[in-house]
Design a protein around this motif. Structure first.
Motif, mmCIF file in Angstrom:
data_model
loop_
_atom_site.group_PDB
_atom_site.id
_atom_site.type_symbol
_atom_site.label_atom_id
_atom_site.label_comp_id
_atom_site.label_asym_id
_atom_site.label_seq_id
_atom_site.Cartn_x
_atom_site.Cartn_y
_atom_site.Cartn_z
ATOM 1 N N SER A 7 -7.250 8.160 3.579
ATOM 2 C CA SER A 7 -7.441 8.430 2.152
ATOM 3 C C SER A 7 -8.756 7.803 1.712
ATOM 4 O O SER A 7 -9.372 7.033 2.453
ATOM 5 C CB SER A 7 -6.267 7.879 1.325
ATOM 6 N N TYR A 8 -9.158 8.112 0.488
ATOM 7 C CA TYR A 8 -10.449 7.641 -0.011
ATOM 8 C C TYR A 8 -10.432 6.174 -0.436
ATOM 9 O O TYR A 8 -9.460 5.700 -1.032
ATOM 10 C CB TYR A 8 -10.852 8.431 -1.258
ATOM 11 N N TYR A 9 -11.549 5.506 -0.179
ATOM 12 C CA TYR A 9 -11.873 4.334 -0.984
ATOM 13 C C TYR A 9 -12.118 4.807 -2.422
ATOM 14 O O TYR A 9 -12.724 5.858 -2.650
ATOM 15 C CB TYR A 9 -13.145 3.658 -0.479
ATOM 16 N N HIS A 10 -11.629 4.026 -3.382
ATOM 17 C CA HIS A 10 -11.859 4.283 -4.806
ATOM 18 C C HIS A 10 -11.163 5.548 -5.312
ATOM 19 O O HIS A 10 -11.543 6.090 -6.349
ATOM 20 C CB HIS A 10 -13.361 4.333 -5.125
ATOM 21 N N GLY A 11 -10.166 6.008 -4.579
ATOM 22 C CA GLY A 11 -9.320 7.066 -5.113
ATOM 23 C C GLY A 11 -8.182 6.441 -5.898
ATOM 24 O O GLY A 11 -8.154 5.237 -6.158
ATOM 25 N N TYR A 12 -7.219 7.281 -6.278
ATOM 26 C CA TYR A 12 -6.001 6.753 -6.899
ATOM 27 C C TYR A 12 -4.845 7.687 -6.566
ATOM 28 O O TYR A 12 -4.944 8.901 -6.741
ATOM 29 C CB TYR A 12 -6.125 6.630 -8.423
ATOM 30 N N HIS A 13 -3.735 7.092 -6.093
ATOM 31 C CA HIS A 13 -2.599 7.910 -5.675
ATOM 32 C C HIS A 13 -1.261 7.420 -6.203
ATOM 33 O O HIS A 13 -0.237 7.993 -5.844
ATOM 34 C CB HIS A 13 -2.555 7.998 -4.149
ATOM 35 N N GLY A 14 -1.238 6.373 -7.011
ATOM 36 C CA GLY A 14 0.028 5.981 -7.590
ATOM 37 C C GLY A 14 0.280 4.489 -7.546
ATOM 38 O O GLY A 14 -0.573 3.707 -7.126
ATOM 39 N N ALA A 15 1.503 4.108 -7.963
ATOM 40 C CA ALA A 15 1.823 2.700 -8.160
ATOM 41 C C ALA A 15 2.967 2.199 -7.287
ATOM 42 O O ALA A 15 3.328 1.027 -7.372
ATOM 43 C CB ALA A 15 2.172 2.450 -9.628
ATOM 44 N N THR A 16 3.564 3.066 -6.468
ATOM 45 C CA THR A 16 4.552 2.584 -5.504
ATOM 46 C C THR A 16 3.824 2.047 -4.277
ATOM 47 O O THR A 16 2.615 2.236 -4.126
ATOM 48 C CB THR A 16 5.516 3.709 -5.115
ATOM 49 N N PHE A 17 4.559 1.398 -3.392
ATOM 50 C CA PHE A 17 3.890 0.641 -2.333
ATOM 51 C C PHE A 17 2.996 1.523 -1.451
ATOM 52 O O PHE A 17 1.823 1.223 -1.226
ATOM 53 C CB PHE A 17 4.938 -0.076 -1.480
ATOM 54 N N GLY A 18 3.547 2.627 -0.955
ATOM 55 C CA GLY A 18 2.755 3.489 -0.092
ATOM 56 C C GLY A 18 1.615 4.157 -0.827
ATOM 57 O O GLY A 18 0.482 4.186 -0.346
ATOM 58 N N SER A 19 1.886 4.702 -2.015
ATOM 59 C CA SER A 19 0.835 5.389 -2.770
ATOM 60 C C SER A 19 -0.245 4.414 -3.222
ATOM 61 O O SER A 19 -1.426 4.760 -3.287
ATOM 62 C CB SER A 19 1.433 6.118 -3.977
ATOM 63 N N LEU A 20 0.149 3.180 -3.510
ATOM 64 C CA LEU A 20 -0.825 2.160 -3.898
ATOM 65 C C LEU A 20 -1.723 1.789 -2.717
ATOM 66 O O LEU A 20 -2.922 1.551 -2.877
ATOM 67 C CB LEU A 20 -0.095 0.924 -4.412
ATOM 68 N N THR A 21 -1.158 1.773 -1.529
ATOM 69 C CA THR A 21 -1.960 1.504 -0.330
ATOM 70 C C THR A 21 -3.014 2.588 -0.140
ATOM 71 O O THR A 21 -4.163 2.308 0.202
ATOM 72 C CB THR A 21 -1.069 1.434 0.918
ATOM 73 N N LEU A 22 -2.633 3.824 -0.356
ATOM 74 C CA LEU A 22 -3.581 4.924 -0.219
ATOM 75 C C LEU A 22 -4.702 4.841 -1.248
ATOM 76 O O LEU A 22 -5.787 5.379 -1.036
ATOM 77 C CB LEU A 22 -2.861 6.269 -0.370
ATOM 78 N N THR A 23 -4.459 4.156 -2.366
ATOM 79 C CA THR A 23 -5.412 4.120 -3.471
ATOM 80 C C THR A 23 -6.764 3.533 -3.065
ATOM 81 O O THR A 23 -7.803 3.997 -3.516
ATOM 82 C CB THR A 23 -4.794 3.349 -4.657
ATOM 83 N N GLY A 24 -6.796 2.515 -2.235
ATOM 84 C CA GLY A 24 -8.062 2.049 -1.689
ATOM 85 C C GLY A 24 -9.016 1.434 -2.681
ATOM 86 O O GLY A 24 -10.229 1.606 -2.579
ATOM 87 N N ARG A 25 -8.479 0.739 -3.665
ATOM 88 C CA ARG A 25 -9.324 0.053 -4.637
ATOM 89 C C ARG A 25 -9.101 -1.450 -4.520
ATOM 90 O O ARG A 25 -7.977 -1.909 -4.298
ATOM 91 C CB ARG A 25 -8.987 0.513 -6.058
ATOM 92 N N PRO A 26 -10.153 -2.255 -4.706
ATOM 93 C CA PRO A 26 -9.996 -3.702 -4.542
ATOM 94 C C PRO A 26 -9.052 -4.327 -5.557
ATOM 95 O O PRO A 26 -8.493 -5.398 -5.304
ATOM 96 C CB PRO A 26 -11.424 -4.234 -4.719
ATOM 97 N N ASP A 27 -8.816 -3.677 -6.701
ATOM 98 C CA ASP A 27 -7.958 -4.282 -7.714
ATOM 99 C C ASP A 27 -6.472 -4.169 -7.403
ATOM 100 O O ASP A 27 -5.636 -4.633 -8.168
ATOM 101 C CB ASP A 27 -8.246 -3.695 -9.101
#
Length: 438
Positions: free
Chosen positions: A143-163
């Protein structure tokens, strides 16, 4: 529109200790009381023009009678069904309606409760698909760095943002890649070259990880948290080719871009690239019930049941395919399909885009596709996007701002008069924060 202030804290209940807010509570936090059309009212009686559709959700406004009627009728008839023993008619019809809207080759829909759950289901579905074909080692998700995919554990991991790293290590087997916009912003790669280079880097990453270990690539066609970064015309086609070469499933997260927002039912059709799995949500119910879905191509669905027959995908959630949510979704899909909204979206977009470009001037670069707009703000300044969004809110306009960008997503029912009001207030906010433009 005259400058207004968010409701003072005195208009809130005296004890807020029991409620956990979605974002930190502040002087700008609002206690909403009612909505009509594309306007909201707060506890102090102040009115706000919503230019964000809630958060890309309320595309038919806050008082859409056909959806209200459908949910009310369903509530009186069947508010819930035992999910371990069967389903309901609204869910069946909604699934077919979503497949009919989707690109050719998409044949099945799994109804879920929200976008994060949709992404989680896509991860499980991708791994299951490869396992069922004798490739149990294909488990990694790109998945992308600096994307956004959600707030559950797996989707948050995919999000790839430092925050999001404050929650500790994420889901094992997730590998991040750079999207074209980041190549342009961080390494000054020319826009006309960034798509080809980003696609090549994805292929090199798959080869470095080992194609036999990579299950899927999950990406947003338009990246919301990069200020609506829109890819070049050929980028997604290149990515499709890379995935096909290496037996990697392509998953589009269309939680934001789906359901007409880009001018077609899905961004997959706008960009002419069909993924293997499509995650959709937000506008799917018009905001009248929590609802999302996972849409899948025939070669994915056929592994979930007898070919040509019913498919099943478990484990699931108690409220998945809930009758009330399904009724809201079915009414929204029917309204979208039969109400001439694609034409309306195109007309409203043609009216809005040039006005946004004019008001931004040299203060920012407007990114536009359908009724999705991002303005990449020029110049320095800390929290520039947040300051512009705050200045809009004080004037009674709801948009979103972060880092060096703001985004807008007007409802499909917004009038041209309301567009003029949006643009006027945005111009005042830009004048305040960024100075007069040219």
């Amino acid at each position: 529109m005259t400058t207004t202030r968010p409701a003072p804290l005195s208009s809130w209940p005296s004890d807020l200790s029991a409620f956990c807010f979605e974002v930190p509570h502040s002087e700008e936090s609002l206690l909403f009381e009612s909505g009509k059309g594309v306007r909201l009212s707060d506890a102090a009686g102040r009115s706000y023009l919503d230019a964000l559709s809630g958060v890309f959700v309320t595309c038919f406004g806050y008082d859409c009678e056909p959806i209200v009627r459908a949910v009310t009728d369903q509530l009186r008839t069947l508010p819930f069904n035992p999910p371990l023993h069967g389903t309901n008619r609204a869910a069946l019809e909604l699934a077919q309606g979503l497949v009919d809207l989707a690109p050719a080759g998409i044949t099945a829909a799994k109804l879920v409760n929200g976008g994060s759950e949709s992404v989680e289901a896509a991860i499980r579905l991708a791994r299951l698909h490869h396992r069922s074909r004798g490739n149990p080692g294909k488990v990694k998700i790109l998945s992308y760095y600096h994307g956004y995919h959600g707030a559950t554990f797996g989707s948050l991991t995919l999000t790839g943002r430092p925050d999001v790293t404050r929650f500790g290590p994420g889901l094992p087997g997730v590998v991040h890649v750079w999207p074209p916009d980041c190549l342009e912003a961080f390494w000054d790669v020319p826009a006309e070259q960034s798509g080809a280079l980003a696609a090549a880097m994805i292929e090199r990453t798959i080869e470095a990880e080992g194609p036999d270990s990579v299950a899927a690539l999950v990406i947003e066609p338009v990246i919301h948290l990069r200020g609506m970064a829109i890819p070049s015309a050929d980028y997604l086609a290149r990515v499709r080719e890379v995935c096909d070469r290496h037996g990697v499933l392509l998953v589009f997260d269309e939680i934001v871009t789906g359901f007409g927002r880009t001018g077609r039912p899905f961004a997959a059709q706008t960009f002419g690239v069909t993924p293997d799995i499509l995650c959709v949500g937000k506008g799917i119910s018009g905001g009248y019930a929590p609802l999302a879905a996972v849409l899948m191509a025939e070669h994915i669905a056929e592994g979930l049941g007898e070919k040509g027959g019913p498919v099943s995908f478990a484990p699931s959630h108690t409220y998945a395919a809930n009758p009330l949510a399904s009724a809201a979704g079915l009414a929204a899909v029917t309204l979208f399909r039969e109400g001439g909204y694609l034409d309306r979206i195109r007309e409203l977009s043609a009216y809005t885009e040039p006005r946004l470009r004019a008001v931004a001037g040299d203060r920012g670069t407007v990114r536009a596709v359908g009724l999705l707009y991002g303005i990449k703000l020029a110049g320095g300044g800390e929290r520039l996007g947040e300051r512009v969004a705050s200045a809009c809110l004080r004037r009674g306009l709801i948009i979103r701002g972060q880092d060096d960008w703001v985004v807008l997503a007007p409802a499909f029912v917004t009038t041209t008069t309301e567009v003029d009001e949006i643009v006027g207030v945005l111009g005042e906010a830009l004048d305040e924060v960024c100075g007069a433009g040219r």
